[in-house]
Design a protein around this motif. Structure first.
Motif, PDB file in Angstrom:
ATOM      1  N   ASP A 141       1.220  -1.233  -0.111  1.00 30.02           N
ATOM      2  CA  ASP A 141      -0.434   0.239  -0.317  1.00 30.02           C
ATOM      3  C   ASP A 141       0.820   0.573   0.168  1.00 30.02           C
ATOM      4  N   LEU A 142       2.337   1.568   0.571  1.00 27.96           N
ATOM      5  CA  LEU A 142       2.606   2.333   0.516  1.00 27.96           C
ATOM      6  C   LEU A 142       4.711   1.887   0.914  1.00 27.96           C
ATOM      7  N   ALA A 143       5.003   2.611   0.023  1.00 25.38           N
ATOM      8  CA  ALA A 143       6.309   2.754   0.353  1.00 25.38           C
ATOM      9  C   ALA A 143       7.443   4.255   1.216  1.00 25.38           C
ATOM     10  N   ILE A 144       7.889   3.737   1.505  1.00 22.06           N
ATOM     11  CA  ILE A 144       9.260   4.931   2.104  1.00 22.06           C
ATOM     12  C   ILE A 144      10.504   4.661   1.267  1.00 22.06           C
ATOM     13  N   ARG A 145      10.830   5.407   0.752  1.00 23.75           N
ATOM     14  CA  ARG A 145      11.903   5.652  -0.556  1.00 23.75           C
ATOM     15  C   ARG A 145      12.536   7.038   0.189  1.00 23.75           C
ATOM     16  N   VAL A 146      14.332   6.821   0.023  1.00 23.77           N
ATOM     17  CA  VAL A 146      15.197   7.776   0.310  1.00 23.77           C
ATOM     18  C   VAL A 146      15.578   8.751  -1.027  1.00 23.77           C
ATOM     19  N   SER A 152       7.966   6.338 -12.061  1.00 21.96           N
ATOM     20  CA  SER A 152       7.523   5.647 -11.928  1.00 21.96           C
ATOM     21  C   SER A 152       5.616   5.023 -12.183  1.00 21.96           C
ATOM     22  N   GLY A 153       5.201   5.935 -12.283  1.00 15.74           N
ATOM     23  CA  GLY A 153       3.854   6.073 -11.906  1.00 15.74           C
ATOM     24  C   GLY A 153       3.168   6.000 -10.892  1.00 15.74           C
ATOM     25  N   LEU A 154       4.604   5.960  -9.868  1.00  8.80           N
ATOM     26  CA  LEU A 154       3.418   6.324  -8.765  1.00  8.80           C
ATOM     27  C   LEU A 154       2.859   7.297  -7.829  1.00  8.80           C
ATOM     28  N   SER A 264      21.428  16.596   2.910  1.00  6.43           N
ATOM     29  CA  SER A 264      20.403  15.360   3.144  1.00  6.43           C
ATOM     30  C   SER A 264      19.747  15.233   1.872  1.00  6.43           C
ATOM     31  N   LEU A 265      19.235  13.753   2.308  1.00  2.00           N
ATOM     32  CA  LEU A 265      18.426  13.056   1.125  1.00  2.00           C
ATOM     33  C   LEU A 265      17.367  13.147   1.536  1.00  2.00           C
ATOM     34  N   PRO A 266      16.152  13.132   0.824  1.00  2.00           N
ATOM     35  CA  PRO A 266      15.063  13.544   0.966  1.00  2.00           C
ATOM     36  C   PRO A 266      13.951  12.348   1.256  1.00  2.00           C
ATOM     37  N   VAL A 267      13.616  12.316   1.688  1.00  2.00           N
ATOM     38  CA  VAL A 267      11.949  10.744   2.518  1.00  2.00           C
ATOM     39  C   VAL A 267      11.002  11.076   1.443  1.00  2.00           C
ATOM     40  N   PHE A 268      10.663  10.183   0.978  1.00  2.00           N
ATOM     41  CA  PHE A 268       9.622  10.194   0.230  1.00  2.00           C
ATOM     42  C   PHE A 268       8.450   9.088   1.030  1.00  2.00           C
ATOM     43  N   ALA A 269       7.284   9.425   0.989  1.00  2.00           N
ATOM     44  CA  ALA A 269       6.502   8.510   0.890  1.00  2.00           C
ATOM     45  C   ALA A 269       5.528   7.837  -0.510  1.00  2.00           C
ATOM     46  N   LEU A 270       5.756   7.094  -0.987  1.00  2.00           N
ATOM     47  CA  LEU A 270       5.277   6.367  -2.278  1.00  2.00           C
ATOM     48  C   LEU A 270       4.059   5.317  -2.398  1.00  2.00           C
ATOM     49  N   TRP A 271       2.746   5.647  -3.019  1.00  2.00           N
ATOM     50  CA  TRP A 271       1.933   4.374  -3.291  1.00  2.00           C
ATOM     51  C   TRP A 271       1.251   4.114  -4.612  1.00  2.00           C
ATOM     52  N   PRO A 272       0.656   3.384  -4.646  1.00  2.00           N
ATOM     53  CA  PRO A 272      -0.438   2.819  -6.224  1.00  2.00           C
ATOM     54  C   PRO A 272      -1.319   4.637  -6.817  1.00  2.00           C
ATOM     55  N   ALA A 273      -0.839   4.663  -7.511  1.00  2.00           N
ATOM     56  CA  ALA A 273      -1.563   5.862  -8.533  1.00  2.00           C
ATOM     57  C   ALA A 273      -3.105   5.434  -8.045  1.00  2.00           C
ATOM     58  N   ASN A 274      -3.665   4.317  -7.704  1.00  2.00           N
ATOM     59  CA  ASN A 274      -4.931   4.453  -7.927  1.00  2.00           C
ATOM     60  C   ASN A 274      -5.093   3.559  -6.853  1.00  2.00           C
ATOM     61  N   PRO A 275      -4.566   3.777  -5.327  1.00  2.00           N
ATOM     62  CA  PRO A 275      -4.615   2.888  -3.851  1.00  2.00           C
ATOM     63  C   PRO A 275      -5.806   2.318  -3.475  1.00  2.00           C
TER      64      PRO A 275
END
Length: 293
Positions: A141-146, A152-154, A264-275
């Motif tokens: 449902d959700l990813a944390i990425r750095v 990616s379409g997300l 510093s590196l940005p930290v993102f939340a990623l999730w599907p386009a149609n969750p």
């Protein structure tokens, strides 16, 4: 049509649970009934939706496309039910996440714990890995990425920035002449990361930037391992501050060239386009925005 909608709902639950048996438990059905509905859906569509093995399930290309559409359908239904039943204030359901492994020692863990306490009806399923997983294929449902994101379409949301330090063990520092600029670090032993390139950028306290290319002899696929190897004197590293601040305070690690900082590196939340669980995703992101370090 009712049977097909029921089969779609069961298919979504199987993908989210990554198991026919787990989906059956969640839906209070027998595994054979769950398997029957998914098989019936596959026969109706004339396509396999899932790859099955004794250990895991994964989506076929057709299954991935249907999963996104079916999630959207389920999300719309859940929103409608929430509005009618007034359940919006107390969300529930299973929420599957993937988080970088080295974050297990970060302040993010406190926020996740607070989130879990704040929403006791949400069941969190969290995987810790420094490898990037396919959210749709794995039913995440959700990813944390750095770091910078690829197209990616997300959907994504920047949560905060993660400070880093340029560090080395005193035993390594003793082997080299004291560095004054980033160029002086080129011949040093470096610890590289497989998931990042071999270029290092530094920002001077007056605002100017400098970049160098390095040739690490030691490359690992774990940020935590890189930090531990730096403590052991194996090379220079630029780990997150939270992983090494205690070691710096104890003198186990030395911060080099204080006049230059590692960006510093940005930290993102990623999730599907149609969750399928937009209400849970939105709550998690709102809860975590503004987290420092």
């Amino acid at each position: 049509m009712i049977d097909e909608l029921r089969a779609l709902a069961i298919f979504v639950k199987v993908v989210e649970c990554a198991s026919f048996r787990a989906a059956a438990l969640a839906l209070r059905l027998s595994p054979s009934v769950v398997s029957h509905h998914v098989a019936s859906l596959e026969r109706r569509l004339g396509s396999a939706l899932l790859y099955r093995s004794t250990r895991r399930l994964s989506l076929t290309d057709e299954g991935a496309k249907l999963f996104v559409a079916a999630q959207e359908m389920m999300a719309a239904a859940e929103r409608g039910l929430d509005i009618i039943a007034g359940k919006s204030a107390e969300p529930s359901g299973r929420f599957k996440m993937t988080v970088p492994a080295f974050f297990s020692r970060s302040p993010l863990m406190n926020r996740i714990a607070d989130f879990a306490r704040s929403y006791p009806k949400i069941h969190l399923d969290i995987g810790f890995s420094d490898s990037s997983e396919d959210l749709v294929r794995e039913g995440i449902d959700l990813a944390i990425r750095v770091g910078d994101l690829k197209d990616s379409g997300l959907k994504s949301k920047r949560l905060y920035d993660m400070p880093r330090k340029l560090v080395a063990a005193p035993s390594l520092v003793a082997r080299y002449k004291k560095p004054r600029t980033p160029d002086d670090l080129i011949p040093w032993e470096w610890i590289g990361l497989k998931m990042r390139n071999d270029s290092k950028t530094f920002v001077h306290k007056k605002g100017s930037t400098a970049s160098i290319n390095i040739l690490p002899r030691l490359v690992v696929d774990s940020v935590d391992a890189a930090s531990q190897l730096a403590i052991a004197g194996a090379g220079l590293a630029t780990p997150p501050t939270f992983l090494v601040e205690a070691a710096i305070a104890e003198g186990i690690l030395v911060e080099l060239i204080p006049s230059y900082q590692v960006p510093s590196l940005p930290v993102f939340a990623l999730w599907p386009a149609n969750p399928g669980k937009a209400h849970l995703t939105e709550r998690f992101i709102h809860f975590h925005q503004g987290l420092s370090k």
